[in-house]
Design a protein around this motif. Structure first.
Motif, mmCIF file in Angstrom:
data_model
loop_
_atom_site.group_PDB
_atom_site.id
_atom_site.type_symbol
_atom_site.label_atom_id
_atom_site.label_comp_id
_atom_site.label_asym_id
_atom_site.label_seq_id
_atom_site.Cartn_x
_atom_site.Cartn_y
_atom_site.Cartn_z
ATOM 1 N N ALA A 113 -0.856 8.502 -12.081
ATOM 2 C CA ALA A 113 -1.423 9.599 -10.860
ATOM 3 C C ALA A 113 -2.714 10.126 -11.370
ATOM 4 C CB ALA A 113 -0.462 10.616 -10.957
ATOM 5 N N ARG A 114 -2.803 10.302 -12.606
ATOM 6 C CA ARG A 114 -4.117 10.829 -13.134
ATOM 7 C C ARG A 114 -5.212 9.644 -12.989
ATOM 8 N NH1 ARG A 114 -4.029 15.032 -16.950
ATOM 9 N NH2 ARG A 114 -5.986 14.256 -17.817
ATOM 10 N N LEU A 115 -4.993 8.586 -13.160
ATOM 11 C CA LEU A 115 -6.100 7.481 -12.624
ATOM 12 C C LEU A 115 -6.216 7.470 -11.125
ATOM 13 C CD1 LEU A 115 -4.609 4.683 -15.102
ATOM 14 C CD2 LEU A 115 -6.660 6.198 -15.468
ATOM 15 N N PHE A 116 -5.290 7.800 -10.250
ATOM 16 C CA PHE A 116 -5.521 7.796 -8.904
ATOM 17 C C PHE A 116 -6.047 9.115 -8.313
ATOM 18 C CE2 PHE A 116 -2.452 4.077 -8.907
ATOM 19 C CZ PHE A 116 -3.321 3.104 -8.643
ATOM 20 N N GLY A 117 -6.224 9.931 -9.272
ATOM 21 C CA GLY A 117 -6.489 11.207 -8.852
ATOM 22 C C GLY A 117 -5.490 12.119 -8.091
ATOM 23 N N ALA A 123 3.416 12.721 -8.700
ATOM 24 C CA ALA A 123 3.733 11.797 -9.973
ATOM 25 C C ALA A 123 5.274 11.801 -10.099
ATOM 26 C CB ALA A 123 2.928 12.184 -10.981
ATOM 27 N N LEU A 124 5.610 12.982 -10.351
ATOM 28 C CA LEU A 124 7.155 13.311 -10.655
ATOM 29 C C LEU A 124 7.922 13.030 -9.379
ATOM 30 C CD1 LEU A 124 7.202 17.109 -12.473
ATOM 31 C CD2 LEU A 124 7.256 14.402 -13.593
ATOM 32 N N LEU A 125 7.375 13.156 -8.247
ATOM 33 C CA LEU A 125 8.321 13.068 -7.068
ATOM 34 C C LEU A 125 8.384 11.352 -6.751
ATOM 35 C CD1 LEU A 125 9.794 14.351 -4.543
ATOM 36 C CD2 LEU A 125 7.446 14.239 -3.393
#
Length: 337
Positions: A113-117, A123-125
């Protein structure tokens, strides 16, 4: 006066609840007659009725109630299917592999999620829904995440995505397990450990053989049993890390939601043999209908235009999580084999 207030509340809720039930029944009918996943049908039908959730409509209050309270009831009733005996039947190494798959997928989701912004909520969902039990996990996790104006949109997107991916996997994974040379036990662990929704696991497993179908369902239920601890850990992490950056006036999610307590209580009673098989089966059916009604309400509550605004990176994220989980379980089955 209290009775009058109760009656007033019931009158306010009834139209929206009735609409949600009608959509769920229609979705089940379509699923039984055309082979489409009921969850997917309920969500898509609900999305077409978004105007019923507009502020000021008679149905808005009941739809919101169905999307939240009925959802929590459905998740809690899932606990009646879980027992310690069920977990012991599969053996330590395979249980460890399935649990590791859940953990690795969620950690990967946070990193990707961090890489995809994308944010940690999405991310958790998505990571939790892919790792545990698809739409049911998505709805349970959404219930403990701090609310934002994008909460319903992200939940609808996640449910739609995991249901489609699960259906695709139901078709593709059985021949893939044969191509990989898996024996019946390995095929069952592969199918039960990777496909998102329980219904699709059953369909994929029994398409190979009854033995594979039964064991794959057992493996899948082990993943379902991870729902309560994962939701609790998420809730504790949000509280401890100060991540609940709430909007003004928004309520902080509880540390241990009541539906998680219900899930654990039913699982404990089932493990002790207190719940008769007939009652467990009844609870399973009630859970399925409650979740179907809830996802219909989530669809009604969600604007299709806003859901499409979620963006291509969110789609890439949930597909990457699915591929990661599949690769991890395949590698683990080969190593254990």
């Amino acid at each position: 006066m209290i009775a009058g207030l109760d009656q007033s509340r019931i009158r306010a809720l009834f139209p929206g609840i009735a609409v949600s039930i009608l959509v769920a029944v229609t979705a089940q009918f379509l699923a039984e007659h055309y082979g489409a996943p009921a969850m997917l049908m309920a969500l898509l039908l609900g999305l077409t009725l978004n105007f019923l959730a507009e502020p000021g409509t008679r149905t808005a209050t009941g739809v919101a109630f169905s999307a939240k309270t009925v959802l929590r009831l459905g998740v809690a009733l899932l606990g009646a299917r879980i027992s310690v005996q069920m977990l012991a039947e599969l053996g330590g190494p395979m249980i460890a592999l399935v649990i590791a798959g859940v953990i690795v997928t969620i950690l990967f989701a946070l990193l990707a999620a961090r890489l995809f912004g994308r944010g940690w909520r999405l991310a958790l969902l998505t990571g939790g829904s892919v790792a545990i039990c698809g739409a049911s996990a998505a709805m349970a996790i959404a219930a403990v995440l701090p609310r934002t104006d994008k909460s319903d949109r992200n939940l609808a997107f996640t449910v739609l995505s995991v249901t489609i991916l699960s259906t695709v996997a139901m078709v593709i994974y059985p021949p893939l397990s044969t191509a990989l040379g898996f024996n019946p036990l390995e095929s069952a662990v592969f199918l039960g450990g990777t496909i998102h929704d329980v219904a699709q696991v059953v369909g994929a497993g029994f398409s190979i053989s009854p033995e594979v179908g039964e064991t794959a369902t057992l493996v899948k239920l082990i993943r379902v049993s991870m729902l309560a601890p994962v939701v609790l850990i998420f809730s504790l992490a949000i509280r401890a890390g100060g991540l609940g950056d709430l909007e003004p006036g928004a309520k902080r999610p509880p540390l241990l939601p009541s539906f998680v307590v219900g899930f654990l209580a039913l699982a404990t009673l089932n493990s002790l043999g207190v719940i008769p098989p007939a009652l467990s089966s009844l609870a399973e059916g009630a859970s399925r209908w409650a979740l179907l009604i809830a996802i219909a309400a989530v669809g009604i509550n969600t604007s299709l235009v806003r859901m499409l605004d979620v963006g291509g990176t969110a789609i890439a994220l949930i597909v990457a999580e699915t591929v990661l989980l599949g690769t991890f379980i395949v590698a683990g089955v080969h190593l254990l084999g």
